[in-house]
Design an enzyme around this catalytic site. Structure first.
Site, PDB file in Angstrom:
ATOM      1  N   SER A 116       0.619  -1.076  -0.335  1.00 52.66           N
ATOM      2  CA  SER A 116       0.292   0.033  -0.001  1.00 52.66           C
ATOM      3  C   SER A 116       0.683   1.444   0.286  1.00 52.66           C
ATOM      4  O   SER A 116       1.391   1.484  -0.634  1.00 52.66           O
ATOM      5  CB  SER A 116      -1.066  -0.269   1.069  1.00 52.66           C
ATOM      6  N   ASP A 174      -2.143   0.753  -4.159  1.00 54.26           N
ATOM      7  CA  ASP A 174      -2.756  -0.305  -4.452  1.00 54.26           C
ATOM      8  C   ASP A 174      -3.899  -0.530  -4.846  1.00 54.26           C
ATOM      9  O   ASP A 174      -4.901  -1.230  -5.160  1.00 54.26           O
ATOM     10  CB  ASP A 174      -3.481  -1.712  -3.461  1.00 54.26           C
ATOM     11  N   ASP A 196      -6.485   1.521  -3.186  1.00 54.98           N
ATOM     12  CA  ASP A 196      -7.761   1.255  -2.553  1.00 54.98           C
ATOM     13  C   ASP A 196      -8.244   2.180  -1.942  1.00 54.98           C
ATOM     14  O   ASP A 196      -9.183   2.141  -0.985  1.00 54.98           O
ATOM     15  CB  ASP A 196      -7.892  -0.050  -1.788  1.00 54.98           C
TER      16      ASP A 196
END
Length: 472
Positions: free
Chosen positions: A111, A248, A250
């Site tokens: 992330s 990533d 999100d």
């Protein structure tokens, strides 16, 4: 020579731990056997609940991610599990496709955390794993053979296609006609599909800032360089918005037509209003404008981390038909199926970056005008890196006993209340907020502040960071 290993033993010695969302650790800690222990432990821990013989797999753009995926795939062969490899795609794209197919999935991603680290996120066939699932993985005593070699993975593009279709089928092909969108691509896992998605909805897309080196973008701590760059891009290209995400894909990062990056919780608030959400689950760190907006029938405040938000959905769905959650980082979690334009958008109980951006962009009003309609509460956040977790926890424990000296150093009054749902959240007499919390993913101490103006919130955050830096 016996090369049999035990999942729980390998994990315990690895140095890899679960944070707010996923297992994280140094790249050097994610050996092939550690990846295998987590993968096999995950699959075995949910086998009694679900019937499957295939696991979906995807990665972010970190250089270490492909090898980790290879190790995960190789280990699952020991269980006669097939692997579908979807390549570099956003985490929500992987989760969405896997949920459609009723199979579990593993996302290899660190992330937004520093470059020398990476991680694994796990999804059951019905969505993101719970904290109880994490414990089941850590404690699994399944034996497995050491991974001595890995194989190349065959790429499947179906997850990217399904994710794009999820949103293009909701809106007409001219939904974004007349809109110009800049996409700050950097090294985001979704950079190769966002352009197609926005263009299919009619927008003119400008690609910005693509990088061949991995950049750990943190949507809660936008760098000064990125703040200045967004303003420059906005003036140069005359965009209606700039869209980006973390590594990533999100957590969204959205700038308005003036190049001002939106706080993630305000983005989530606007999206929830536009979707007609009735009940929300949000972390304690989110802006209190959520309550002050009087837009929702019910609001639950949780610990920080998507698993805690998701844990509230089942209860909320018993009493409400339109349920969602979001985090201060902007990740939007749709907790129930809802109708949009007489079409159904299925629940996606994991962080997503695309939905909130689209909902704001399809409105006729500029994004800056949409923001002005919200209550005047403003937040800021920052972090002190290379701050040992043990030291963070010790400091927070001390401040829980008494924050008087700390607040005196900041020049704040001593009439305050304390919330310890997650870390230490201090609410001052004037409603200003200072929230300290140790990162669950990296050696960082995070600071969140809230006030009645952007200037005051940022000034308060700066004071806290200066104080914390003295303690390093």
């Amino acid at each position: 020579m016996d090369n049999t290993l035990i999942c729980s033993e390998v994990i315990a010695k690895s140095g890899v731990v679960f944070g707010t969302s996923g297992a994280r650790g140094l790249v050097t800690d994610f050996t092939a056997d550690v990846c295998a222990a987590f993968s096999i432990g995950f699959v075995k821990s949910i086998k009694t609940e679900f019937s499957f013989n295939t696991v979906a797999l995807a990665i972010d753009n970190r250089p270490s991610s492909y090898f980790m995926a290879q190790a995960c795939a190789q280990s699952l062969k020991q269980l006669n599990i097939n692997v579908i490899y979807y390549g570099v795609i956003p985490t929500p794209a992987l989760a969405y496709k896997a949920m459609q197919d009723s199979i579990p999935s593993i996302m290899v991603t660190g992330s937004h955390i520093p470059f020398d680290r990476n991680g694994l996120k796990f999804y059951r066939p019905d969505g993101e794993i719970t904290k109880a699932d994490e414990q089941a993985i850590l404690n699994n005593i399944m034996p497995f053979s050491a991974v001595t070699q890995v194989s190349e993975l065959d790429l499947n593009t179906a997850a990217s296609e399904a994710y794009i279709k999820r949103y293009t089928k909701l809106f007409s092909a001219d939904a974004l006609i007349g809109k110009k969108v800049g996409i700050y691509e950097h090294s985001s896992a979704g950079r190769d599909l966002y352009k197609s998605l926005f263009e299919q909805l009619g927008a003119k897309v400008i690609s910005l800032g693509r990088s061949e080196n991995f950049i750990p973008i943190d949507t809660e701590a936008v760098s000064e360089e990125d703040k200045k760059q967004a303003i420059i891009w906005s003036k140069k290209y005359g965009v209606d918005a700039i869209f980006s995400t973390d590594g990533d894909g999100d957590r969204p990062l959205v700038a308005d037509e003036n190049g001002g990056w939106l706080r993630g919780d305000l983005l989530g608030l606007l999206c929830s209003q536009l979707l007609g959400i009735e009940a929300l689950a949000v972390p304690v760190s989110c802006n209190t404008a959520i309550e002050k907006s009087n837009s929702f029938k019910h609001i639950i405040r949780t610990k920080i981390g998507s698993p805690f938000v998701i844990a509230e959905f089942s209860q909320l769905n018993e009493n409400f038909t339109r349920v969602a959650g979001f985090e201060a980082n902007g990740g939007f979690l749709l907790g129930s199926n809802i109708d949009i334009n007489a079409k159904q958008l299925t629940a996606l109980p994991t962080r997503d970056a695309v939905l909130p951006a689209l909902m704001l962009l399809i409105q006729k009003q500029p994004i800056s005008m949409q923001l002005k309609l919200l209550p005047g509460r403003f937040t800021a956040s920052d972090r002190v890196q290379n701050f040992a977790k043990a030291k963070s926890l010790e400091l927070i424990a001390t401040l829980k006993c008494s924050a008087d000296a700390f607040l005196t150093e900041l020049g704040c009054g001593l009439n305050y209340s304390v919330n310890t749902v997650d870390g230490l959240r201090i609410v001052l007499q004037n409603d200003d907020v200072v929230h300290l919390r140790a990162s669950g993913n990296a050696p960082e101490l995070r600071c969140y502040t809230e006030s009645d103006t952007v200037f005051n919130a940022e000034k308060l955050a700066d004071k806290v960071i200066q104080y914390l830096n003295k303690l390093k």
